[in-house]
Design an enzyme around this catalytic site. Sequence first.
Site, PDB file in Angstrom:
ATOM      1  N   ASP A 291      -3.421   0.594  -3.644  1.00 22.41           N
ATOM      2  CA  ASP A 291      -3.632  -0.018  -4.961  1.00 22.41           C
ATOM      3  C   ASP A 291      -2.358   0.112  -5.793  1.00 22.41           C
ATOM      4  O   ASP A 291      -1.911   1.226  -6.094  1.00 22.41           O
ATOM      5  CB  ASP A 291      -4.795   0.656  -5.693  1.00 22.41           C
ATOM      6  CG  ASP A 291      -6.148   0.267  -5.122  1.00 22.41           C
ATOM      7  OD1 ASP A 291      -6.182  -0.632  -4.264  1.00 22.41           O
ATOM      8  OD2 ASP A 291      -7.162   0.849  -5.524  1.00 22.41           O
TER       9      ASP A 291
ATOM     10  N   GLU B 139     -15.771  -2.797   0.009  1.00 22.47           N
ATOM     11  CA  GLU B 139     -16.381  -2.483   1.301  1.00 22.47           C
ATOM     12  C   GLU B 139     -17.801  -1.951   1.148  1.00 22.47           C
ATOM     13  O   GLU B 139     -18.128  -1.294   0.152  1.00 22.47           O
ATOM     14  CB  GLU B 139     -15.514  -1.451   2.029  1.00 22.47           C
ATOM     15  CG  GLU B 139     -14.128  -1.979   2.336  1.00 22.47           C
ATOM     16  CD  GLU B 139     -13.126  -0.902   2.723  1.00 22.47           C
ATOM     17  OE1 GLU B 139     -12.153  -1.232   3.415  1.00 22.47           O
ATOM     18  OE2 GLU B 139     -13.304   0.267   2.316  1.00 22.47           O
TER      19      GLU B 139
ATOM     20  N   THR C  35     -11.795  -3.456   9.331  1.00 23.16           N
ATOM     21  CA  THR C  35     -10.403  -3.098   9.054  1.00 23.16           C
ATOM     22  C   THR C  35      -9.777  -2.267  10.180  1.00 23.16           C
ATOM     23  O   THR C  35     -10.400  -2.024  11.196  1.00 23.16           O
ATOM     24  CB  THR C  35     -10.301  -2.311   7.739  1.00 23.16           C
ATOM     25  OG1 THR C  35     -11.057  -1.096   7.871  1.00 23.16           O
ATOM     26  CG2 THR C  35     -10.868  -3.099   6.582  1.00 23.16           C
TER      27      THR C  35
ATOM     28  N   GLU D  45      -8.948  -7.180   9.662  1.00 24.88           N
ATOM     29  CA  GLU D  45      -7.782  -6.974   8.807  1.00 24.88           C
ATOM     30  C   GLU D  45      -7.002  -5.763   9.308  1.00 24.88           C
ATOM     31  O   GLU D  45      -7.541  -4.915  10.008  1.00 24.88           O
ATOM     32  CB  GLU D  45      -8.201  -6.680   7.358  1.00 24.88           C
ATOM     33  CG  GLU D  45      -8.993  -7.756   6.679  1.00 24.88           C
ATOM     34  CD  GLU D  45      -9.450  -7.344   5.285  1.00 24.88           C
ATOM     35  OE1 GLU D  45      -9.151  -6.182   4.876  1.00 24.88           O
ATOM     36  OE2 GLU D  45     -10.084  -8.156   4.605  1.00 24.88           O
TER      37      GLU D  45
END
Length: 593
Positions: free
Chosen positions: A179, A264, A420, A458
């Site tokens: 982030d 998620e 992921t 991802e």
Amino acid sequence: MEGVLLSVEGGLGRRIGVQARYFHPKIDCLRATKRVGMTRITSPRRPKHGLTLGLRRASRFETMATIAATEESEGPSTSTPNKPMLANYVPVFVMLPLGVITTDNALEDTDGLEKQLKELRAAGVDGVMVDVWWGIVESKGPKQYDWSAYRSLFQLVEKCGLKLQAIMSFHQCGGNIGDSVFIPLPKWVLEIGESDPDIFYTNRKGNRNKECLSLGVDNKPLFHGRTAIEIYSDYLKSFRENMADFLESELMVDIEVGLGPAGELRYPSYAQIQGWKFPGIGEFQCYDKYLRAAFNEAASKAGYPEWELPDNAGEFNDKPESTEFFRSNGTYLTEKGKFFLTWYSCKLLNHGDEILDEANKAFIGCKVKLAAKVAGIHWWYKTENHAAELTTGYYNLNDRDGYRPIARMLSRHNAILNFTCLEMRNSEQPSKAKSGAQELVQRVLSGGWIEGLQVAGENALPRYDRAAYDQILLNARPNGVNRRGPPKLRLFGLTYLRLSDELLQRPNFHIFKIFVRKMHADQEYCPDGEQYSHITVPMERSKPRIPMEVLLEATKPVKPFAWDEQTDMSVSGVFVDLVAKILSIFNLSLKNE
């Protein structure tokens, strides 16, 4: 919601028959074209405490879902006869920067972004993904939506010839790995939290996590008369109304619905903002008054009113063996521990199911698919306790599949399972983490395919090296390409994390372009998804809710599909290495001038 669990709170030991209405649409077609013998599999004995842990004979749902997955992976291709390799094509999307829309709800540096988008398009990239932040759009007050900046962004994406994946981001940006900006929840929501902090996830010590709302308030009318589910539903409906033209033009290929922290479907068990460090086991996040009351009610109905939430599961950065709950022969293996873990994980299942049901209602008739993301909790995977997964809400053990019930839940909404950490190899992780990233990816993707889902993926961390790209390519087509038609197994799509100046620098971008080409199976960019079996039809209403008992039947472990040792579409090679070296030297000389 009538109860947390049909099997825990709805009358102990109740069995619910599996009816044809719970079948996957592809399964119904199969029944009409072929007869399949049903296999009966004996299950372990039912636990005394009355929890239905999916311990029954295998249902028709499970058997037929397996057949559907096989049919989907080996079915006929719509690719042109003279281009059978197109059936191996995996589209590539690139995540846009987290702050592409500012906290002031503005699209800045349009010219710079347009240049970057055109570079992606020239590299063969199929589309981009963007977070549509709740904290930005509905920041001024309840039902006061401002979509203007996102409309400008979508117009730019369309102008550059790219497709779009939109994430309905009902979480805070900031406090998680990667982030780079801070976008809080809407101010009016945070103000409600000041007087009622239990709307946020809470650990045993009472520390609140303001990344997203606790699923304990999903159906509590605490937000100016609305429940959390109603807030999400209204947001989704407003998005459809205000983006109708982009939906009609089929700019958007899927709508990923945020279901928790980082978007998620999980609990915020390993929040960096609260001091967690890799590879800590994390903490259970169910100690707000609403989830505590729900657990007490479930335990009382099960005949154990004296049971409380765990008080021996350690703290964020503990190791499993240092806790009474996760140690060898610990609480997690007891009757009480199994009851709690089943309740905790099933609350998460219900949460995802209810929100996706609202999303389905919002987008009925649109030629777009829903998607949901599951986190790759790979640390402590190679232990008996799988501690980090359990605190996250994934009740996954060596003898219990914690991911296939999620896939089965998604199947009723015909939603894409997005997973992921596709770039990770076990050898890259510190030995102390007991990581099993490769086995985890294999298990989760296989479970999705077995349940008849379209599975996407991802990378979890930004990577620009060939080893990471080759690992993604292996997971995208675990058994390689089929030069005569569809491969045995194939991802529905890959979203690369993320667009940045570093990605666009030489030699990074040169290698990335080769990677995109290999994801496309060495085929030219194809704008028509139907040519590689990506056929999107108007969204239909979700099927009836699948009973929890049927979802939990999917906890029975099944053998995952076999993976090749390495990809047959590697980005490595003598020529690639030589070009990369030349570009690196050239780039260095430019910097020194």
